[in-house]
Structure formats: structure tokens, C-alpha cells
Design a protein around this motif. Structure first.
Motif, PDB file in Angstrom:
ATOM      1  N   GLY A  87       0.803  -1.234   0.000  1.00 51.56           N
ATOM      2  CA  GLY A  87       0.000   0.000   0.000  1.00 51.56           C
ATOM      3  C   GLY A  87       0.836   1.285   0.000  1.00 51.56           C
ATOM      4  O   GLY A  87       0.342   2.333   0.426  1.00 51.56           O
ATOM      5  N   ARG A  88       2.086   1.233  -0.499  1.00 53.71           N
ATOM      6  CA  ARG A  88       2.939   2.428  -0.474  1.00 53.71           C
ATOM      7  C   ARG A  88       2.329   3.555  -1.331  1.00 53.71           C
ATOM      8  O   ARG A  88       1.846   3.318  -2.436  1.00 53.71           O
ATOM      9  N   LYS A  89       2.363   4.784  -0.770  1.00 57.48           N
ATOM     10  CA  LYS A  89       1.788   5.942  -1.466  1.00 57.48           C
ATOM     11  C   LYS A  89       2.908   6.911  -1.862  1.00 57.48           C
ATOM     12  O   LYS A  89       3.942   6.970  -1.201  1.00 57.48           O
ATOM     13  N   ILE A  90       2.663   7.682  -2.899  1.00 60.17           N
ATOM     14  CA  ILE A  90       3.629   8.718  -3.293  1.00 60.17           C
ATOM     15  C   ILE A  90       3.577   9.822  -2.235  1.00 60.17           C
ATOM     16  O   ILE A  90       2.488  10.257  -1.853  1.00 60.17           O
ATOM     17  N   ALA A  91       4.769  10.226  -1.765  1.00 63.11           N
ATOM     18  CA  ALA A  91       4.813  11.080  -0.572  1.00 63.11           C
ATOM     19  C   ALA A  91       4.944  12.574  -0.877  1.00 63.11           C
ATOM     20  O   ALA A  91       4.968  13.389   0.041  1.00 63.11           O
ATOM     21  N   PHE A  92       5.052  12.957  -2.159  1.00 62.39           N
ATOM     22  CA  PHE A  92       5.336  14.370  -2.462  1.00 62.39           C
ATOM     23  C   PHE A  92       4.923  14.687  -3.895  1.00 62.39           C
ATOM     24  O   PHE A  92       4.664  13.776  -4.693  1.00 62.39           O
ATOM     25  N   GLY A  93       4.911  15.975  -4.191  1.00 56.30           N
ATOM     26  CA  GLY A  93       4.666  16.421  -5.566  1.00 56.30           C
ATOM     27  C   GLY A  93       3.185  16.391  -5.942  1.00 56.30           C
ATOM     28  O   GLY A  93       2.310  16.217  -5.094  1.00 56.30           O
ATOM     29  N   ALA A  94       2.945  16.531  -7.243  1.00 54.54           N
ATOM     30  CA  ALA A  94       1.572  16.650  -7.735  1.00 54.54           C
ATOM     31  C   ALA A  94       0.750  15.382  -7.503  1.00 54.54           C
ATOM     32  O   ALA A  94      -0.476  15.449  -7.461  1.00 54.54           O
ATOM     33  N   LYS A 141       1.007  13.378  -4.864  1.00 61.77           N
ATOM     34  CA  LYS A 141       1.039  13.020  -3.440  1.00 61.77           C
ATOM     35  C   LYS A 141      -0.257  12.303  -3.035  1.00 61.77           C
ATOM     36  O   LYS A 141      -1.350  12.763  -3.367  1.00 61.77           O
ATOM     37  N   GLY A 142      -0.075  11.175  -2.330  1.00 60.24           N
ATOM     38  CA  GLY A 142      -1.244  10.452  -1.832  1.00 60.24           C
ATOM     39  C   GLY A 142      -1.741   9.370  -2.780  1.00 60.24           C
ATOM     40  O   GLY A 142      -2.488   8.480  -2.381  1.00 60.24           O
ATOM     41  N   GLU A 143      -1.299   9.410  -4.062  1.00 60.22           N
ATOM     42  CA  GLU A 143      -1.697   8.348  -5.002  1.00 60.22           C
ATOM     43  C   GLU A 143      -0.843   7.106  -4.742  1.00 60.22           C
ATOM     44  O   GLU A 143       0.249   7.198  -4.181  1.00 60.22           O
ATOM     45  N   ALA A 144      -1.348   5.954  -5.194  1.00 65.83           N
ATOM     46  CA  ALA A 144      -0.575   4.705  -5.025  1.00 65.83           C
ATOM     47  C   ALA A 144       0.719   4.800  -5.828  1.00 65.83           C
ATOM     48  O   ALA A 144       0.725   5.333  -6.953  1.00 65.83           O
ATOM     49  N   ALA A 145       1.818   4.307  -5.237  1.00 66.15           N
ATOM     50  CA  ALA A 145       3.101   4.310  -5.964  1.00 66.15           C
ATOM     51  C   ALA A 145       2.944   3.511  -7.254  1.00 66.15           C
ATOM     52  O   ALA A 145       2.199   2.547  -7.305  1.00 66.15           O
ATOM     53  N   TRP A 146       3.690   3.950  -8.312  1.00 66.75           N
ATOM     54  CA  TRP A 146       3.552   3.314  -9.633  1.00 66.75           C
ATOM     55  C   TRP A 146       4.409   2.066  -9.726  1.00 66.75           C
ATOM     56  O   TRP A 146       5.591   2.099  -9.378  1.00 66.75           O
ATOM     57  N   GLN A 147       3.826   1.019 -10.283  1.00 65.34           N
ATOM     58  CA  GLN A 147       4.615  -0.184 -10.579  1.00 65.34           C
ATOM     59  C   GLN A 147       5.089  -0.157 -12.031  1.00 65.34           C
ATOM     60  O   GLN A 147       6.017  -0.869 -12.397  1.00 65.34           O
TER      61      GLN A 147
END
Ligand code: BYC
Length: 480
Positions: free
Chosen positions: A88-95, A97-103
Motif C-alpha cells: 500500500g505504499r503511497k507517493i509522498a510528495f509532488g503533484a 502526493k497520496g496516489e498509489a506508488a507506480w509499478q
């Protein structure tokens, strides 16, 4: 598949399920012979049939991931190791932020990401090339082993970036992977991409300074890339950081041991003036002012690796969620930086002044500031060693405007305290700050091999503890 344990069954050890990824496996197997050719041509000169007591990663679990054994360097099991995926890692910064990290890579960021990965990848083989001749003058088998450990791991870090290129970037990724084997440190026609990686590492003091200062840039950049919204890049950087820690340990303790030996020898000889260079050099140790000059050189060359203080590239990479800040998760702000400012040192009418700049554009500066703080920690430990012997001398990091080739201060000539000098004054005083030809000759004269197990060259103290807790007389390299 167990993502913590590494699969050693195939040609390429990995924890990324390469066995069931035929396309990437084939691409990497095709790249492998070129890599081995590069290692034979540009890796450590000699010693390829010697047995080296190396650690190899057998797992990516932070507890107990390494196994130590005698290995011939060309037989080292280079492979692809990613830190475990965080659920469940999320993007922590930038535009984003809060979206699921990309695979997978979002199409619009492909070019930007490829550039970051290629630059990172290019530094790894470059450092091996720079250190190629050092084995021949190793001050002990312990140090020789550490050099080779660093070299094989830099080789593995190249594999890490090549895996990302081969898996996620198709044809252009394969071309970039090939090009990483073609460029050469210091080559006038096909140099490595960043300045500091085209400099020479001619002696062991330089090697320790490089692993202290330049590998620490590696740490900072990898920490920033470990924040990436592109999860495979984040995971690979997280594992690389565990190996990077040893490289910086080699640098920090290497300089400590040199400083310690110098101070001890001065005390034994009753010399208290560190600037009495002639007398100190008669003792066969490296005088403290020369150590300072080497620190000035390597610190300033490394600052250039942070790019321009004000950078649209850095702003774009952050905004896109590709490259974060040092320890992003610990910072208390909106992690988007659209409206904020950050103080940046600028050159204004020939004077160095602080100016508030948009925080997004100042991200290189910010990472560089974090880097300087980190550098100072080890420098103060070197100074403790000097202080304990009662000698009046302190190693100091030069001003960030000193001896720069990239960014704001490449347009000026400043001394180590940040005073702007005229070009003529700079030329006249250059060797007050940076090693002179005589300094280099003197250091070179000390670079005589000491390969007897348990013995050390006279200019460096033995380490406090052995690698893998081995006793002092342990034969870390069986030279063949
Ligand atoms: N030399 O917008 P700017 C390691 C170029 S070390 C030559 O400020 P940006 C290791 C720049 O490419 C860590 N050129 O750049 C350590 C750009 O050119 P283009 C390695 C330089 O992108 C020891 C133009 O100037 N990893 O791992 O904000 C042993 C405008 O510059 C230099 C990374 O660096 C330079 N020094 O910042 C083994 C991370 N600096 O594209 C390994 C990945 C700048 O406009 N790289 N230029 O033609 C990055 O994050 C960034 O690319 C940089 C530069 C921080 C390097």
C-alpha cells in the motif's frame, strides 16, 4: 516467490522473479558478457585470480543479508536485488502526493526518469574505473579487500540501474544499458557524464576522501531517489543504500586512521607544530595541512554533483513525484512546495549573498545543504582524534563557493573561507588550498604496497576491528 531471499540458481542472482520473466532475463543475459568484458578491461588491474574475502548479499532482509567468503572477483555473483515491496505504499510528495506508488512508468515521465536512472547508473562503473590501479599500492590486505568490496558493489549498482532500463524502457533502455559499458572515466571522447567521475583517484588518501565525500553524494542522491513514486526505483535504491553505508565507513575510517597515525608519529617525535611539514614528512606520514588540501579538493568536486542551485530539472522531478528530498517523510510541510521559499547562496555583483528562492527550484541546493551537514559529522570525528593527541589543528570543510565548476560559484574564484579572489590571486594562492605537484609527489612516494597479512604501511594506523570480526593477522586477500 520469497522477496527477501535471493535466488542463486540462474546465471543472474535476483529477488525479482527473473526466472519467469523471459524477456528481461534474455536481455540481461545478453548484456552479461559485455559487462564481464568491461570488468576485465576496466575493473581492478591485476588480482582477478586472487581470492578475496568478500561479502555477498544472500537476502535483502536488513538483519543478516550478507555472507562472507573467499571469492575470485570475476566469479562474484552480481545480481538484481530490490528491497521488499511495501504494501500500500503511497507517493509522498509532488503533484501525485497520496496516489498509489507506480509499478509501471507513467508515459509522460518516461524521459525524465530514464535520464535520472542513466546518470545514476553512469557513476557506478565510473568509480570502479577511477580506482582501477589502487590494488597495486594497497597499504594492507585489509584495505585491499575493502577496495575490492567497494568495487564489486559498485558493479552491482550498475546492474541495478541496468535492470530498470532493460525491464521498463524497451529498446532505448537496452541502448542506454550498452552505452553505460562504452563510456570511460576521463576519456576525452567518451567521458562519464558527471565531472567528478572523470577525475583521477591516484592514491589511497584520495580513495578514502572519495569514499567519504563522493559516496556520500551517492547516499544523498539515492535517499532522494528512494522516495520515488516509481516503486521499482525506490526499492532498488533502498537496497543500494545498505551497501553504500560500508563505502562511507571505508572512507571515514580510512581518513581517521591516517590522521591518527600522523598525530601519533608527531607526538612520538616531539613535533607539536602541524605546519612544520618538512619535519613531519621525514617521519613518513602525511602532514595534516596536506590532508586538509585533499579534503578541500574532494569536497568541492563533490559539491558539483548536486547540479545548479536553481534547477528546473530538479523542480520538475519533484513535482512529478520522481525524486524527493532527503528523508522526505520526516519533513513537516505540505510536500508540494508550490508556494514556499528556500534560502540560496547567490553571487550578486561579485558578492556572495543569501536570497530566498522558490522552494521547488531550490531542491538541489537543499539536498546539498543536507549533504554538508552530514559531511560535518565525520569531520568532527576526525578532529576528535587530533584533539585527543593534543595537536593544535582542525580539519574544516571549505566554503561552498570554493573551487566550483558547476552552478552559481563556477563564475567566481573564492578562497576556502568564501572570500572572492581575483583570478590572479587565485592562481597565486591555488596551492595554499589544493594539493601542489610536490604534495602529490610526496603522497605518491608513500604509496608502497604492504601485502603481508596483519601488517600496515607506516602512514596509516590499523583498524580498530577486522571485517566480519576477523583477527588482525587475517589474510583478507590471498594474492595469486
Ligand atoms: N557534471 O538543472 P541542473 C553515486 C548538467 S553519486 C556535468 O542543475 P539537475 C556514486 C545537468 O545534467 C550520485 N553536468 O541539473 C558515488 C543538466 O544537463 P542537461 C549519482 C552536470 O538535473 C560514488 C545541466 O547541467 N546520482 O551514486 O538538477 C561512487 C543543468 O543542470 C553536472 C545522481 O546524481 C555535473 N556535475 O541536477 C559510485 C542522481 N551537474 O540535462 C556512485 C541522478 C549538472 O540540461 N541525477 N549538470 O543537458 C540527478 O538527480 C541530477 O541529474 C543531478 C543534476 C543532481 C546530477
Amino acid at each position: 516467490m520469497n522477496i527477501v531471499d535471493v535466488d542463486y540458481d540462474g546465471l543472474i542472482p535476483n529477488n525479482v522473479g527473473l526466472g519467469s520473466d523471459e524477456r528481461v532475463k534474455r536481455a540481461l543475459e545478453k548484456w552479461h558478457p559485455g559487462y564481464i568484458d568491461w570488468w576485465n578491461d576496466m575493473g581492478p588491474d591485476g588480482f582477478q585470480s586472487s581470492l578475496v574475502y568478500l561479502r555477498t548479499a544472500v537476502s535483502v532482509d536488513p538483519k543478516g543479508w550478507a555472507k562472507f567468503d573467499y571469492v575470485k572477483m570475476p566469479d562474484y555473483r552480481w545480481g538484481i536485488l530490490l528491497a521488499p515491496q511495501l504494501e500500500g505504499r503511497k507517493i509522498a510528495f509532488g503533484a501525485h502526493k497520496g496516489e498509489a506508488a507506480w509499478q509501471e512508468i507513467p508515459g509522460e515521465y518516461r524521459a525524465m526518469l530514464r535520464r535520472l536512472i542513466v546518470i545514476q547508473g553512469d557513476t557506478e562503473p565510473a568509480s570502479v574505473e577511477q580506482q582501477r590501479y589502487l590494488g597495486k599500492t594497497a597499504p594492507s590486505l585489509y584495505d585491499m579487500r575493502n577496495l575490492f568490496q567497494v568495487n564489486v558493489e559498485e558493479g552491482r549498482h550498475l546492474w541495478a540501474m541496468v535492470y530498470l532500463l532493460q525491464k521498463y524502457f524497451g529498446t532505448d533502455g537496452r541502448e542506454e544499458a550498452e552505452a553505460l559499458l562504452q563510456r570511460r572515466s576521463g576519456d576525452p571522447d567518451t567521458p562519464r557524464m558527471l565531472g567528478a567521475f572523470n577525475e583521477k583517484t591516484p592514491d589511497w588518501l584520495s580513495f578514502f576522501m572519495f569514499t567519504y565525500f563522493t559516496d556520500r553524494d551517492g547516499k544523498m542522491q539515492l535517499e532522494a531517489l528512494a522516495q520515488s513514486g516509481f516503486d521499482p526505483l525506490s526499492r532498488t535504491c533502498r537496497f543500494m543504500l545498505t551497501e553504500e553505508a560500508h563505502h562511507m565507513f571505508v572512507g571515514e575510517t580510512g581518513v581517521t586512521r591516517i590522521v591518527q597515525r600522523t598525530c601519533e608519529a608527531m607526538k612520538e617525535a616531539g613535533i607539536s607544530d602541524p605546519y612544520d611539514i618538512t619535519k613531519v614528512r621525514k617521519l613518513g606520514v602525511i602532514d595534516l595541512p596536506t590532508i586538509q588540501k585533499k579534503a578541500n579538493l574532494h569536497f568541492s568536486l563533490t559539491l558539483d554533483l548536486f547540479g545548479n542551485e536553481i534547477s528546473t530539472n530538479a523542480a520538475n522531478a519533484f513535482h512529478a513525484g520522481l525524486k524527493g528530498r532527503f528523508r522526505e517523510e520526516r519533513l513537516q510541510d505540505d510536500h508540494q512546495l508550490e508556494g514556499g521559499t528556500y534560502p540560496v547562496l547567490r553571487l550578486k555583483d561579485g558578492k556572495i549573498e543569501k536570497e530566498d528562492s522558490p522552494a521547488l527550484s531550490a531542491l538541489n541546493m537543499r539536498l546539498r545543504d543536507d549533504y554538508v551537514v552530514d559531511c560535518n559529522l565525520g569531520v568532527s570525528r576526525w578532529n576528535k582524534v587530533i584533539e585527543q593527541t593534543g595537536i593544535q589543528f582542525q580539519i574544516k570543510l571549505p566554503h561552498v563557493a570554493f573551487h566550483r565548476h558547476i552552478g552559481e560559484f563556477s563564475r567566481t574564484t573564492a578562497d576556502v573561507d568564501g572570500n572572492v579572489l581575483s583570478p590572479a590571486e587565485w592562481t597565486e594562492r591555488r596551492t595554499d588550498f589544493l594539493p601542489s605537484a610536490q604534495d602529490k609527489d610526496y603522497i605518491e612516494s608513500l604509496m608502497q604496497p604492504q601485502w603481508e597479512a596483519g601488517k600496515f604501511a607506516g602512514w596509516i594506523a590499523p583498524p580498530k576491528v577486522g571485517i566480519d570480526n576477523k583477527p588482525g593477522e587475517f589474510e583478507y586477500v590471498k594474492i595469486a
